[in-house]
Structures are given as C-alpha cells and as structure tokens.
Write an enzyme that holds these catalytic residues in place. Structure first.
Site, PDB file in Angstrom:
ATOM      1  N   ILE A  16      10.054  -7.757  10.556  1.00 33.24           N
ATOM      2  CA  ILE A  16      10.554  -6.708  11.438  1.00 33.24           C
ATOM      3  C   ILE A  16      10.574  -7.178  12.891  1.00 33.24           C
ATOM      4  O   ILE A  16      11.459  -6.810  13.664  1.00 33.24           O
ATOM      5  CB  ILE A  16       9.744  -5.406  11.266  1.00 33.24           C
ATOM      6  CG1 ILE A  16      10.525  -4.218  11.826  1.00 33.24           C
ATOM      7  CG2 ILE A  16       8.367  -5.509  11.895  1.00 33.24           C
ATOM      8  CD1 ILE A  16       9.969  -2.883  11.402  1.00 33.24           C
ATOM      9  N   ALA A  17       9.613  -8.024  13.258  1.00 34.33           N
ATOM     10  CA  ALA A  17       9.622  -8.609  14.603  1.00 34.33           C
ATOM     11  C   ALA A  17      10.859  -9.471  14.796  1.00 34.33           C
ATOM     12  O   ALA A  17      11.495  -9.454  15.858  1.00 34.33           O
ATOM     13  CB  ALA A  17       8.355  -9.429  14.822  1.00 34.33           C
ATOM     14  N   LYS A  98       6.407   2.029  13.644  1.00 33.55           N
ATOM     15  CA  LYS A  98       5.965   3.209  12.893  1.00 33.55           C
ATOM     16  C   LYS A  98       5.336   2.775  11.556  1.00 33.55           C
ATOM     17  O   LYS A  98       5.652   1.695  11.044  1.00 33.55           O
ATOM     18  CB  LYS A  98       7.130   4.176  12.688  1.00 33.55           C
ATOM     19  CG  LYS A  98       8.365   3.542  12.058  1.00 33.55           C
ATOM     20  CD  LYS A  98       8.288   3.529  10.560  1.00 33.55           C
ATOM     21  CE  LYS A  98       9.285   2.586   9.961  1.00 33.55           C
ATOM     22  NZ  LYS A  98       8.687   1.413   9.344  1.00 33.55           N
ATOM     23  N   ASP A 179       4.946   3.770   4.583  1.00 35.42           N
ATOM     24  CA  ASP A 179       6.026   2.807   4.789  1.00 35.42           C
ATOM     25  C   ASP A 179       7.402   3.436   4.670  1.00 35.42           C
ATOM     26  O   ASP A 179       8.304   3.128   5.448  1.00 35.42           O
ATOM     27  CB  ASP A 179       5.911   1.659   3.776  1.00 35.42           C
ATOM     28  CG  ASP A 179       5.289   0.420   4.389  1.00 35.42           C
ATOM     29  OD1 ASP A 179       6.045  -0.432   4.833  1.00 35.42           O
ATOM     30  OD2 ASP A 179       4.050   0.335   4.431  1.00 35.42           O
TER      31      ASP A 179
END
Length: 329
Positions: A16-17, A98, A179
């Site tokens: 995700i980074a 999140k 998730d």
C-alpha cells in the site's frame, strides 16, 4: 503552511505504501521527501524505486527529519498507534492508513495527542476523497433519490489464507472486519450516519478472527444497511444506495469508483463517470495538502469524529462476534 510544496514522508515499504507513492506525483505540489522503515536496506530500496530524496532506517529518524511536513503511515494496522505516535512526537502531520488503530481507545489517544500538539491528523479513508463518491453524497443531499431507505455493500477476497497470514493473526488485527468491513461501514456511515442498532454474525477461524461476516444496521429514520465482508470468497465488491425516488449503483471496486449509475423513478438510468489516472490515492493526498495549506487540524471529508464513531461501531461488532484483540489504547 503557505502555498508551497508539501514534503511527504512515508513510513512503511509494503504494497500500500508503494501504491500511494506511485500516485503522489499526480498531486501538484507534492514533494517526495523521505522514506522510513525498520531497516535501512528496505528504506533505501523503496526510495530508489519511487524517487524519494532520502531514506531512514528507523521510524524515529523519519519523524525527526526536519525536511518532512507530513508522514503517511502505511504499516499494518496493528502498528499504526506506535508509528503515528512517533510521527506526532516528531512534530509531523499524519495521514494514517485505515483503520486508524485496532480499537476506539487507541484511536482516541491519537486524536488527543494530535490535538495537544496542534498537528493535523487524518485517517486515510481514500474512498471519502474519491470524486465519484463525493458527487454521490451531493446527489443524495440534493434529494436526487429521495429519502434513503437502504445501503447494501459487500467486500470479499478470494481465500483461503494460510494460518500464518497476518489476516488470521489476532495480534495483528486479523479478520475481515478491520481490513475489508471498514469500507462498507464507511459507506453506510457516509450516507446514513451512526446507526441506532447493530446486529452482526461471523464465522471465526481457529485463531479467533472473523473470516465471513454479516452486519445489519438499523437507523432511527427507518433505513437499514446490509453489509458483508469475507476472507473466503470474492463477492461482487459492489454497493447500492436506495431511496424512495431512485437508486445509485456503485460498480465492482465501489471503494474507488470511476463511475456510478443513477436510477431515477420514471427516467432512463444515467451513467456518470469520473475517470482518473493512477490508483486513486492522489485524492486523499491532495486533501491533506489542502488542509495543511489552510491550517486545518482535521479534514472535513474524514473528521476525527467520524473515525471515532466508526471505531466505536467496529468495537461493538467485534464484541458481538467474539473477536478479541490485544489492548492497545
């Protein structure tokens, strides 16, 4: 801050980074300043791959970097609390992936910490910054589909996941709810607000986390929200918002839509499109930059109150399901 480049740091070097970093160049004024990881090698490799100016081999070093304005916390969510606290202690604004943390208590702690330091903090619920979703909210507010009576949404991944996977580890906040379920819950909250009643059920894994979960939310208005999330099968991953005068359908990938369909009673359906480059993370980054430029400490698109209301909701759902995480707050 004044009108100038916003210097971004990223804490974490996972998938995700990487996606967020790939979208940052699409944001005017975004400067790729620094990356932080627990190992220098991982940080250096990430910085070279995405064009960041500097790499740091610890969270603390990134937080102390004087040439960073805001840090995107992209670790697995079990580590969000410690990572975000380190960034705030370093005087940095924070965009935290999140869910903000594993529970309401630790999310509230982050909100208090940011407030006491006068620093910006936002949960990275990118769906709420998406232009199609923002237009949907406008249409609902304008009464385009009448009084909302129901929200339906599902998010499922094709399993099975191995017992060693983080999604099955209670210590890492495993399970479908945090998730995946956070997206249907956010959509329902965005349209209907906090529910009056919640009923939920799930099948639990041997480790004690939910892998197939249903949630039925009731509202004082008489509206309902029927939501599911799953780690055992790929569902439609779509959503609909029904009102007394029509319906809005969001397609597969409802949490990052490029289009939606508006049905009005007595009229032909309208396909409304909002095409964009990249993966869609640029919109939350742009919102952070707007808030920093205007001197805001929270975003009106994802205010602290909303984060805490949804964390409270998920705490209550976990209690109904019997899913227990380590105390973090």
């Amino acid at each position: 801050m004044t009108e100038k480049n916003v210097r971004w740091g990223i804490l974490g070097t996972g998938g995700i980074a990487s996606t967020f970093a790939s979208d940052l160049p699409l944001v005017p004024g975004a400067e790729l300043a620094a990356v932080g990881s627990r190992t220098g090698a991982a940080a250096t490799a990430f910085a070279e791959r995405h064009g960041f100016a500097r790499a740091h081999g610890s969270w603390a070093d990134l937080a102390a970097d004087p040439d960073v304005d805001v840090i995107y916390v992209a670790t697995p969510h079990a580590f969000h609390l410690d990572a975000a606290l380190a960034c705030l202690a370093g005087g940095k604004a924070v965009l935290c992936e999140k869910p903000m943390t594993l529970d309401h208590a630790s999310s509230a702690r982050l909100v208090r910490e940011a407030g006491s330091r006068g620093l910006f903090l936002m949960e990275a619920m990118w769906m709420r910054c998406n232009p199609a979703v923002r237009r949907i909210v406008e249409l609902v507010t304008e009464g385009a589909i009448g009084e909302v009576t129901a929200v339906h949404a599902d998010f499922g991944l094709q399993g099975p996941f191995e017992a060693t996977h983080r999604l099955r580890d209670p210590a890492l906040g495993g399970g479908a709810l945090l998730d995946l379920g956070v997206y249907p819950l956010n959509l329902a909250h965005l349209i209907l607000g906090a529910p009056a009643t919640v009923h939920s059920w799930a099948r639990l894994t041997a480790e004690g986390v939910d892998d197939n979960t249903g949630m039925l939310l009731g509202y004082d208005s008489g509206a309902v929200a029927a939501l599911t999330c799953s780690l055992v099968g790929e569902t439609r991953n779509a959503a609909s918002i029904t009102g007394t005068l029509g319906r809005i359908d969001l397609p597969q990938g409802f949490f990052v839509p490029r289009s939606f369909r508006l049905h009005r009673v007595g009229a032909e359906p309208e396909e409304i499109s909002y095409p964009f480059e990249g993966s869609g993370y640029q919109y939350e980054a742009a919102e952070v930059q707007r808030c920093l430029t205007e001197g805001l400490l929270e975003s009106p698109l994802m205010p602290h109150r909303t984060t805490l209301e949804i964390m409270t909701l998920m705490d209550g759902i976990r209690a109904q399901l019997g899913v227990v995480y380590p105390v973090t707050g």
